[in-house]
Design a protein around this motif. Structure first.
Motif, PDB file in Angstrom:
ATOM      1  N   PRO A  16       0.831  -1.212   0.000  1.00  0.00           N
ATOM      2  CA  PRO A  16       0.000   0.000   0.000  1.00  0.00           C
ATOM      3  C   PRO A  16       0.862   1.258   0.000  1.00  0.00           C
ATOM      4  O   PRO A  16       1.913   1.314   0.640  1.00  0.00           O
ATOM      5  N   ILE A  17       0.441   2.245  -0.734  1.00  0.00           N
ATOM      6  CA  ILE A  17       1.146   3.527  -0.775  1.00  0.00           C
ATOM      7  C   ILE A  17       0.133   4.651  -0.559  1.00  0.00           C
ATOM      8  O   ILE A  17      -1.069   4.450  -0.697  1.00  0.00           O
ATOM      9  N   SER A  18       0.637   5.802  -0.192  1.00  0.00           N
ATOM     10  CA  SER A  18      -0.239   6.959  -0.001  1.00  0.00           C
ATOM     11  C   SER A  18       0.307   8.134  -0.795  1.00  0.00           C
ATOM     12  O   SER A  18       1.498   8.176  -1.133  1.00  0.00           O
ATOM     13  N   PHE A  19      -0.555   9.068  -1.077  1.00  0.00           N
ATOM     14  CA  PHE A  19      -0.146  10.263  -1.817  1.00  0.00           C
ATOM     15  C   PHE A  19       0.911  11.038  -1.026  1.00  0.00           C
ATOM     16  O   PHE A  19       1.902  11.522  -1.594  1.00  0.00           O
ATOM     17  N   ILE A  20       0.716  11.133   0.305  1.00  0.00           N
ATOM     18  CA  ILE A  20       1.663  11.868   1.149  1.00  0.00           C
ATOM     19  C   ILE A  20       3.029  11.181   1.129  1.00  0.00           C
ATOM     20  O   ILE A  20       4.077  11.837   1.037  1.00  0.00           O
ATOM     21  N   GLY A  21       3.017   9.843   1.208  1.00  0.00           N
ATOM     22  CA  GLY A  21       4.265   9.092   1.188  1.00  0.00           C
ATOM     23  C   GLY A  21       5.038   9.299  -0.106  1.00  0.00           C
ATOM     24  O   GLY A  21       6.250   9.536  -0.093  1.00  0.00           O
ATOM     25  N   MET A  22       4.346   9.217  -1.246  1.00  0.00           N
ATOM     26  CA  MET A  22       4.998   9.409  -2.538  1.00  0.00           C
ATOM     27  C   MET A  22       5.449  10.855  -2.726  1.00  0.00           C
ATOM     28  O   MET A  22       6.499  11.115  -3.327  1.00  0.00           O
ATOM     29  N   ALA A  23       4.665  11.790  -2.194  1.00  0.00           N
ATOM     30  CA  ALA A  23       5.055  13.205  -2.282  1.00  0.00           C
ATOM     31  C   ALA A  23       6.340  13.445  -1.487  1.00  0.00           C
ATOM     32  O   ALA A  23       7.235  14.177  -1.935  1.00  0.00           O
ATOM     33  N   GLY A  24       6.427  12.820  -0.311  1.00  0.00           N
ATOM     34  CA  GLY A  24       7.629  12.945   0.513  1.00  0.00           C
ATOM     35  C   GLY A  24       8.850  12.366  -0.183  1.00  0.00           C
ATOM     36  O   GLY A  24       9.931  12.969  -0.191  1.00  0.00           O
ATOM     37  N   TYR A  25       8.679  11.174  -0.791  1.00  0.00           N
ATOM     38  CA  TYR A  25       9.790  10.539  -1.497  1.00  0.00           C
ATOM     39  C   TYR A  25      10.224  11.396  -2.686  1.00  0.00           C
ATOM     40  O   TYR A  25      11.418  11.571  -2.935  1.00  0.00           O
ATOM     41  N   THR A  26       9.261  11.954  -3.416  1.00  0.00           N
ATOM     42  CA  THR A  26       9.564  12.815  -4.558  1.00  0.00           C
ATOM     43  C   THR A  26      10.358  14.034  -4.115  1.00  0.00           C
ATOM     44  O   THR A  26      11.330  14.443  -4.776  1.00  0.00           O
ATOM     45  N   LEU A  27       9.965  14.626  -2.989  1.00  0.00           N
ATOM     46  CA  LEU A  27      10.678  15.789  -2.451  1.00  0.00           C
ATOM     47  C   LEU A  27      12.113  15.425  -2.099  1.00  0.00           C
ATOM     48  O   LEU A  27      13.050  16.192  -2.366  1.00  0.00           O
ATOM     49  N   THR A  28      12.310  14.241  -1.517  1.00  0.00           N
ATOM     50  CA  THR A  28      13.653  13.789  -1.167  1.00  0.00           C
ATOM     51  C   THR A  28      14.518  13.624  -2.412  1.00  0.00           C
ATOM     52  O   THR A  28      15.674  14.055  -2.439  1.00  0.00           O
ATOM     53  N   VAL A  29      13.967  13.007  -3.445  1.00  0.00           N
ATOM     54  CA  VAL A  29      14.718  12.800  -4.691  1.00  0.00           C
ATOM     55  C   VAL A  29      15.092  14.147  -5.315  1.00  0.00           C
ATOM     56  O   VAL A  29      16.223  14.336  -5.792  1.00  0.00           O
ATOM     57  N   ILE A  30      14.153  15.097  -5.307  1.00  0.00           N
ATOM     58  CA  ILE A  30      14.442  16.439  -5.834  1.00  0.00           C
ATOM     59  C   ILE A  30      15.591  17.069  -5.054  1.00  0.00           C
ATOM     60  O   ILE A  30      16.512  17.662  -5.632  1.00  0.00           O
TER      61      ILE A  30
END
Length: 311
Positions: free
Chosen positions: A284-298
């Motif tokens: 399971p994934i969440s929008f907040i979790g993926m947003a956080g990961y995206t921010l980290t990668v950026i």
């Protein structure tokens, strides 16, 4: 015409190397997750020892027999002690990463692992007093903030797994910083393949007492599993061989491209691993979790760019 043909061959070879690098990196990560979590092989220290055993044997074959890299000798007891220290830290990082995969989905594991630049900058500052430009430090804010956001939005968050992942990431960064300090002189520098050749057998000797103490029944369990399902033997052999291929392809991609190219590919690799793992394991994934990961990668991408510009 000949130069164009040579260019084409070099391009194809480089593309093939990158594909092998991606396959081995993502493959060993997903197979570790499958063995430790889905398959139920709950022995991360023993699994790490299998990895190190394969790395020791295959490194020797690759360097001594196949001449993939020139053999470099340990020159002194002092140099050996430095390699020993790096090997212990290396073992901690791999064990911590494998333990975390028992409890965390690959997507969150990769999000936490992406904070390596933060720990690298931290250790470089406190150990070698190396200071970066303020812009570089500013890029670490989204790196850390992203993981905090991802942690809050992770449906499968597990505190122990999270702490082990943090330890693994910090140990990986510490090894990187210490390697640059301890093996900095011309007479002591070892390329990554020769360093692995010496670190891997030391890691096996370091991990063996831990296996006997913490996972004493692992051999008994392995024999029982092998009798019931011989696939486990195949999975362990393939998994351990892929652990060596990760190091070999890292070395070859850096040699035939550049360290910067490897860094860029590494940033993309994490995202690819996340997508593939979600498809395979359906965690399971969440929008907040993926947003956080995206921010980290950026943040990681900005960190790499700032390091390059302010070098």
């Amino acid at each position: 015409m000949e130069s164009k043909l040579a260019f084409t061959k070099d391009t194809i070879f480089t593309i093939a190397l990158v594909i092998f690098w991606y396959s081995s990196n993502i493959g060993v990560l997903l197979l570790n997750k499958y063995l430790l979590s889905n398959y139920g092989f709950k022995y991360p220290i023993f699994l790490t020892m299998c990895h190190m055993t394969a790395c020791a044997l295959l490194s020797y074959i690759g360097i001594a027999w196949l001449k993939m890299a020139p053999m470099q000798r340990i020159q002194s007891r002092h140099q050996f002690l430095k390699v020993f220290a790096l090997s212990v830290i290396f073992s901690v990082s791999v064990v911590g990463g494998n333990i975390s995969l028992r409890f965390l989905p690959v997507s969150f594991n990769q999000a936490v692992g992406a904070t390596t630049p933060f720990f690298t900058a931290l250790f470089a500052y406190f150990i070698s007093f190396k200071r970066e430009a303020w812009v570089t430090y500013a890029t670490l804010v989204p790196v850390v903030a992203g993981v905090i956001i991802a942690s809050g939005g992770e449906p499968s968050f597990h505190l122990y797994g999270f702490l082990m992942c943090i330890c693994a990431t910090a140990a990986r960064a510490l090894k990187s910083v210490l390697q640059g300090l301890l093996l900095s002189s011309d007479g002591e520098k070892l390329d990554s393949m020769n360093l692995l050749l010496y670190m891997a057998p030391i890691a096996v000797l370091v991990l063996l007492p831990a296996v006997l103490t913490i996972e004493p029944k692992v051999m008994e369990v392995c024999v029982a599993l092998a009798r019931q399902d011989k696939v486990i033997v195949f999975l362990l052999v393939v998994n351990s061989s892929m652990a060596y291929l990760v190091n070999l392809t890292n070395f070859l991609v850096t040699k035939h491209t550049s360290a910067l190219t490897l860094q860029v590919l590494g940033n993309a690799k994490g995202a690819v691993a996340v997508v593939v793992s979600i498809i395979l394991f359906r965690n399971p994934i969440s929008f907040i979790g993926m947003a956080g990961y995206t921010l980290t990668v950026i943040g990681v991408v900005l960190y790499g760019e700032s390091k390059r510009r302010w070098k």
